[in-house]
Motif scaffolding. Sequence first.
Motif, PDB file in Angstrom:
ATOM      1  N   GLU A  53       0.824  -1.212   0.000  1.00 12.61           N
ATOM      2  CA  GLU A  53       0.000   0.000   0.000  1.00 12.61           C
ATOM      3  C   GLU A  53       0.860   1.264   0.000  1.00 12.61           C
ATOM      4  OE1 GLU A  53      -4.313  -0.538   1.751  1.00 12.61           O
ATOM      5  OE2 GLU A  53      -2.824  -0.635   3.348  1.00 12.61           O
ATOM      6  N   GLY A  54       2.068   1.155   0.533  1.00 15.92           N
ATOM      7  CA  GLY A  54       2.954   2.321   0.552  1.00 15.92           C
ATOM      8  C   GLY A  54       3.347   2.796  -0.829  1.00 15.92           C
ATOM      9  N   GLU A  55       3.185   1.942  -1.845  1.00 13.97           N
ATOM     10  CA  GLU A  55       3.529   2.328  -3.208  1.00 13.97           C
ATOM     11  C   GLU A  55       2.318   2.792  -4.013  1.00 13.97           C
ATOM     12  OE1 GLU A  55       6.152  -0.206  -5.408  1.00 13.97           O
ATOM     13  OE2 GLU A  55       6.963  -1.119  -3.605  1.00 13.97           O
ATOM     14  N   ILE A  56       1.161   2.877  -3.379  1.00 13.53           N
ATOM     15  CA  ILE A  56      -0.051   3.316  -4.081  1.00 13.53           C
ATOM     16  C   ILE A  56      -0.070   4.839  -4.148  1.00 13.53           C
ATOM     17  CG2 ILE A  56      -2.564   3.394  -3.970  1.00 13.53           C
ATOM     18  CD1 ILE A  56      -2.518   0.626  -2.749  1.00 13.53           C
ATOM     19  N   ARG A  57      -0.316   5.364  -5.342  1.00 12.18           N
ATOM     20  CA  ARG A  57      -0.364   6.807  -5.564  1.00 12.18           C
ATOM     21  C   ARG A  57      -1.566   7.151  -6.436  1.00 12.18           C
ATOM     22  NH1 ARG A  57       3.020   6.084  -2.392  1.00 12.18           N
ATOM     23  NH2 ARG A  57       5.187   6.797  -2.310  1.00 12.18           N
ATOM     24  N   PRO A  58      -2.216   8.298  -6.174  1.00 11.41           N
ATOM     25  CA  PRO A  58      -3.270   8.740  -7.083  1.00 11.41           C
ATOM     26  C   PRO A  58      -2.670   9.547  -8.234  1.00 11.41           C
ATOM     27  CG  PRO A  58      -3.158  10.225  -5.226  1.00 11.41           C
ATOM     28  CD  PRO A  58      -2.081   9.181  -5.012  1.00 11.41           C
ATOM     29  N   THR A  59      -3.301   9.484  -9.390  1.00 11.39           N
ATOM     30  CA  THR A  59      -2.906  10.329 -10.512  1.00 11.39           C
ATOM     31  C   THR A  59      -4.146  11.061 -11.010  1.00 11.39           C
ATOM     32  OG1 THR A  59      -3.314   8.642 -12.196  1.00 11.39           O
ATOM     33  CG2 THR A  59      -1.120   8.688 -11.212  1.00 11.39           C
TER      34      THR A  59
ATOM     35  N   ILE B 124      -3.455   0.427 -10.972  1.00 14.50           N
ATOM     36  CA  ILE B 124      -4.009  -0.644 -10.150  1.00 14.50           C
ATOM     37  C   ILE B 124      -5.097  -1.367 -10.949  1.00 14.50           C
ATOM     38  CG2 ILE B 124      -5.620  -1.013  -8.232  1.00 14.50           C
ATOM     39  CD1 ILE B 124      -3.933   0.604  -6.476  1.00 14.50           C
ATOM     40  N   THR B 125      -5.098  -2.677 -10.860  1.00 15.23           N
ATOM     41  CA  THR B 125      -6.136  -3.458 -11.521  1.00 15.23           C
ATOM     42  C   THR B 125      -6.970  -4.203 -10.490  1.00 15.23           C
ATOM     43  OG1 THR B 125      -4.696  -5.382 -11.804  1.00 15.23           O
ATOM     44  CG2 THR B 125      -4.739  -3.763 -13.599  1.00 15.23           C
ATOM     45  N   PHE B 126      -8.189  -4.464 -10.864  1.00 15.37           N
ATOM     46  CA  PHE B 126      -9.118  -5.237 -10.055  1.00 15.37           C
ATOM     47  C   PHE B 126      -9.558  -6.442 -10.887  1.00 15.37           C
ATOM     48  CE2 PHE B 126      -9.374  -0.715  -9.187  1.00 15.37           C
ATOM     49  CZ  PHE B 126      -9.165  -0.655  -7.827  1.00 15.37           C
ATOM     50  N   ARG B 127     -10.232  -7.376 -10.232  1.00 15.17           N
ATOM     51  CA  ARG B 127     -10.679  -8.550 -10.978  1.00 15.17           C
ATOM     52  C   ARG B 127     -12.105  -8.895 -10.568  1.00 15.17           C
ATOM     53  NH1 ARG B 127     -10.092 -12.870  -7.391  1.00 15.17           N
ATOM     54  NH2 ARG B 127      -8.848 -12.322  -5.550  1.00 15.17           N
TER      55      ARG B 127
ATOM     56  N   ALA C 284      -8.974  10.513 -13.201  1.00 17.65           N
ATOM     57  CA  ALA C 284      -8.134  10.095 -12.071  1.00 17.65           C
ATOM     58  C   ALA C 284      -8.186   8.587 -11.916  1.00 17.65           C
ATOM     59  CB  ALA C 284      -8.599  10.774 -10.787  1.00 17.65           C
ATOM     60  N   GLU C 285      -7.120   8.023 -11.364  1.00 22.12           N
ATOM     61  CA  GLU C 285      -7.087   6.615 -10.980  1.00 22.12           C
ATOM     62  C   GLU C 285      -5.933   6.412 -10.005  1.00 22.12           C
ATOM     63  OE1 GLU C 285      -6.092   3.557 -13.835  1.00 22.12           O
ATOM     64  OE2 GLU C 285      -4.896   4.953 -15.020  1.00 22.12           O
ATOM     65  N   TYR C 286      -5.845   5.193  -9.484  1.00 17.06           N
ATOM     66  CA  TYR C 286      -4.736   4.847  -8.606  1.00 17.06           C
ATOM     67  C   TYR C 286      -3.695   4.037  -9.371  1.00 17.06           C
ATOM     68  CZ  TYR C 286      -6.427   6.434  -4.073  1.00 17.06           C
ATOM     69  OH  TYR C 286      -6.787   7.205  -3.010  1.00 17.06           O
ATOM     70  N   GLU C 287      -2.429   4.222  -8.963  1.00 15.40           N
ATOM     71  CA  GLU C 287      -1.324   3.422  -9.473  1.00 15.40           C
ATOM     72  C   GLU C 287      -0.603   2.772  -8.289  1.00 15.40           C
ATOM     73  OE1 GLU C 287      -0.012   6.004 -13.445  1.00 15.40           O
ATOM     74  OE2 GLU C 287       1.278   5.942 -11.674  1.00 15.40           O
ATOM     75  N   VAL C 288       0.026   1.635  -8.551  1.00 18.97           N
ATOM     76  CA  VAL C 288       0.886   0.999  -7.574  1.00 18.97           C
ATOM     77  C   VAL C 288       2.160   0.587  -8.291  1.00 18.97           C
ATOM     78  CG1 VAL C 288      -0.156  -1.292  -7.882  1.00 18.97           C
ATOM     79  CG2 VAL C 288       1.068  -0.756  -5.756  1.00 18.97           C
ATOM     80  N   ALA C 289       3.300   0.938  -7.715  1.00 17.50           N
ATOM     81  CA  ALA C 289       4.603   0.663  -8.335  1.00 17.50           C
ATOM     82  C   ALA C 289       4.622   1.201  -9.765  1.00 17.50           C
ATOM     83  CB  ALA C 289       4.905  -0.825  -8.316  1.00 17.50           C
ATOM     84  N   HIS C 290       4.054   2.398  -9.963  1.00 21.48           N
ATOM     85  CA  HIS C 290       4.087   3.137 -11.236  1.00 21.48           C
ATOM     86  C   HIS C 290       3.282   2.466 -12.347  1.00 21.48           C
ATOM     87  CE1 HIS C 290       7.147   5.573  -9.341  1.00 21.48           C
ATOM     88  NE2 HIS C 290       7.887   4.493  -9.132  1.00 21.48           N
TER      89      HIS C 290
ATOM     90  N   GLY D 119     -18.845 -12.956 -10.235  1.00 22.94           N
ATOM     91  CA  GLY D 119     -19.736 -11.817 -10.396  1.00 22.94           C
ATOM     92  C   GLY D 119     -19.490 -10.667  -9.448  1.00 22.94           C
ATOM     93  N   GLU D 120     -18.434 -10.719  -8.626  1.00 18.73           N
ATOM     94  CA  GLU D 120     -18.152  -9.657  -7.660  1.00 18.73           C
ATOM     95  C   GLU D 120     -16.752  -9.113  -7.879  1.00 18.73           C
ATOM     96  OE1 GLU D 120     -17.535 -10.342  -3.234  1.00 18.73           O
ATOM     97  OE2 GLU D 120     -19.533  -9.408  -3.222  1.00 18.73           O
ATOM     98  N   ASP D 121     -16.616  -7.796  -7.803  1.00 19.03           N
ATOM     99  CA  ASP D 121     -15.313  -7.158  -7.982  1.00 19.03           C
ATOM    100  C   ASP D 121     -14.443  -7.405  -6.756  1.00 19.03           C
ATOM    101  OD1 ASP D 121     -16.226  -6.109 -10.405  1.00 19.03           O
ATOM    102  OD2 ASP D 121     -17.049  -4.333  -9.418  1.00 19.03           O
ATOM    103  N   GLN D 122     -13.168  -7.770  -6.995  1.00 18.08           N
ATOM    104  CA  GLN D 122     -12.268  -8.127  -5.912  1.00 18.08           C
ATOM    105  C   GLN D 122     -10.967  -7.321  -6.005  1.00 18.08           C
ATOM    106  OE1 GLN D 122     -12.733 -10.433  -3.387  1.00 18.08           O
ATOM    107  NE2 GLN D 122     -14.840 -10.775  -4.098  1.00 18.08           N
ATOM    108  N   LEU D 123     -10.341  -7.106  -4.819  1.00 23.12           N
ATOM    109  CA  LEU D 123      -9.024  -6.498  -4.765  1.00 23.12           C
ATOM    110  C   LEU D 123      -7.962  -7.507  -5.180  1.00 23.12           C
ATOM    111  CD1 LEU D 123      -9.429  -4.842  -1.253  1.00 23.12           C
ATOM    112  CD2 LEU D 123      -9.349  -3.583  -3.424  1.00 23.12           C
ATOM    113  N   ASN D 124      -6.949  -7.036  -5.869  1.00 23.67           N
ATOM    114  CA  ASN D 124      -5.788  -7.880  -6.171  1.00 23.67           C
ATOM    115  C   ASN D 124      -4.743  -7.658  -5.076  1.00 23.67           C
ATOM    116  OD1 ASN D 124      -6.536  -9.243  -8.526  1.00 23.67           O
ATOM    117  ND2 ASN D 124      -6.100  -7.454  -9.787  1.00 23.67           N
TER     118      ASN D 124
END
Length: 667
Positions: free
Chosen positions: A323-329, A357-360, A348-354, A364-369
């Motif tokens: 989470e420390g590498e998550i940044r908003p753009t 961020i993707t979800f999956r 706008a969206e979020y990035e992680v490690a440049h 039928g339910e959206d999940q965190l990666n």
Amino acid sequence: MSVKVSVVIPVYNPGRYIEDCIESLLRQSLPDDEYEAIFVNDGSTDETPARLDQLAAEHEHVQVIHQEPSGWSGKPRNVGIAAARGEFVMFVDNDDWLGDEALERMYEYGVANEADVIIGKMAGKGRPVPLQLFRVNRPRANVDNAPLIDSLTPHKMFRKDFLDKHAIRFKEGRRRLEDHVFVAETYLLASSVAVLSDYVCYYHVKREDASNAGFQRFDPVGYFTNLREALDVVERNTQPGPLRDKLYRRWLRNEMVERLRGTRLTTLPDDYRKELFDEISAVVNERMTSPAIAAGMQPTQQIVAALVAAGKFAETEELARWEGEIRPTGRLEEMSWDGGRLNLRVTAEYEVAHAPITFRTEDGEDQLNLPFDAATLEAVRAAGASTRATVDQADASIVVRERTTAAEFYLPAELVRERVPAPDGADDTHFRLLLRATSYLDPETAAGGSPLGPGIWDFYVRVNACGWGKTARLGSLRAGSVDTARRGALSGTPARLVLPYWTDPYNNLSLDVDHATNRFNADVRALTPDGVTLKTERGSAARLSFPLPLRVTGDTDATLRFKAPARSDDVQVPAVLAPAGEGAVLTAELPATLLAGRDWEIELGLPSAKRGAPRFTLLPVGLRVAKHGRATALPAAQLAGTGRKRATARSLPRRVLGRIRRALVRS
């Protein structure tokens, strides 16, 4: 006249930082005989006691109480309450300051709404302040209908009879969270709380030396022992159920879970991290056992709470590093003036490690990666924590913040959430989330319904998604069309310049309100003689006109000032700015006979509400006027003489010029 407000300021070795506090108290719009400032000196060893004694000698409504050091703010605040003569008591820290109308506005708002507690909008200079609480005015709030529990600092106004009736006082001695105990009790016992959000009343300041008491590293054992006292207040004044769970959730989220996330955890020393984790785990397993407490948080926060309850320190660290590498753009797609509004469109969206961020999607339910192996992920779910990606609740807001005071306001916005395919290499169950916000800034209403004050206002995009709430500057990422669309405008009555510009060196978007900078100079540099129109007839006035990259909503008065190089005299003539396409055209009648026979630099004077007089900008085009009155526009660099440099030399005393000439002759 009776005292309306007693301001209590506990003081301990503030040094120069107390001066802003003092000045703001002396500037209050409330008459001096209607409020008092009570400084309680808690054993300061610097020059502050003498400074306060001098202040009290000069101002009848200032009182100073000296006492032996007590170790924390609780006792001096209690001493101030006992000495207060006001209908209300307001607490201010010695390194913070008030808005000039804070006491008057808060008092009147509280009386009008029969409130026992009045909370004025806060701005944080290097310190966090509650944001959602101050999005709107809340005349009759309570802990159930408003996020009051997000604001537990004591920098509020309290009805003194209410404090005395319930014997509400601060806990004394060297301790933490005494303000949480005090404020939580007032919230739960007050008949009504009024939240004033359309004026910044309190400026919460992080000192440059970071020596505010709240910024010192704490002893985890003592800290969470004191935290339990705040939970005791809630337990005494509520019944088991949704309200108690909601209030407990504030401490679980802010004081425990958030301390174990991202860089807040990973930047701590190893041994301290473990000690902190263990103390938090003890409180969670002792007092936060109701599943509904954690269930009301975002899934990412639920996951941390589950890891804490299970004692999984290594997994908590692993999540924090990710989470420390998550940044908003935020990418500025469009910017344009429409009438008196500056329209903005942002993606706008979020990035992680440049990388985005993707979800999956799973069943039928959206999940965190998440960065967990299958066993850890299953253990988290078994503990009751959700791993759902709450993309349907994601939000992006545009905020303007005044650079000097940190006063900030949300801009009106419409939001569209858009799913787009994940980058190449991911299967079709993975997606990115783009937040498209359409917003506008009206300079005359953007400050909570009031005009933006003069100064520099910076633009931010604030992204809240899946339990991540982060802010980034806006503008450095932008579409190419934005550069060509950027221009200033004249706004309000009296008119003043409102100029969007790109900062140096980071190229972010800021707004100059009423000539806080000289950035407008850069906007007129593109003016050339080819853009200047002159209509002259021998011996008569000349009509001058040229375009300007400036939006006006109607004809607006301006001024032109003509200065002859190497001379101190000038000629000023009125001018008019009129709308023309995406900009304006300026026209002026020139007194040809008065200007005849000289070269002239031209300065454009735009209105300034702050100064009450025009603010002048030197134009890159000047005039050469023949003796018979015919005028020619040419680059200012081609004017006769050396322009401003010769004018500076001319301003030297004659005796000095004579010495220089004689020295040159001798050499």
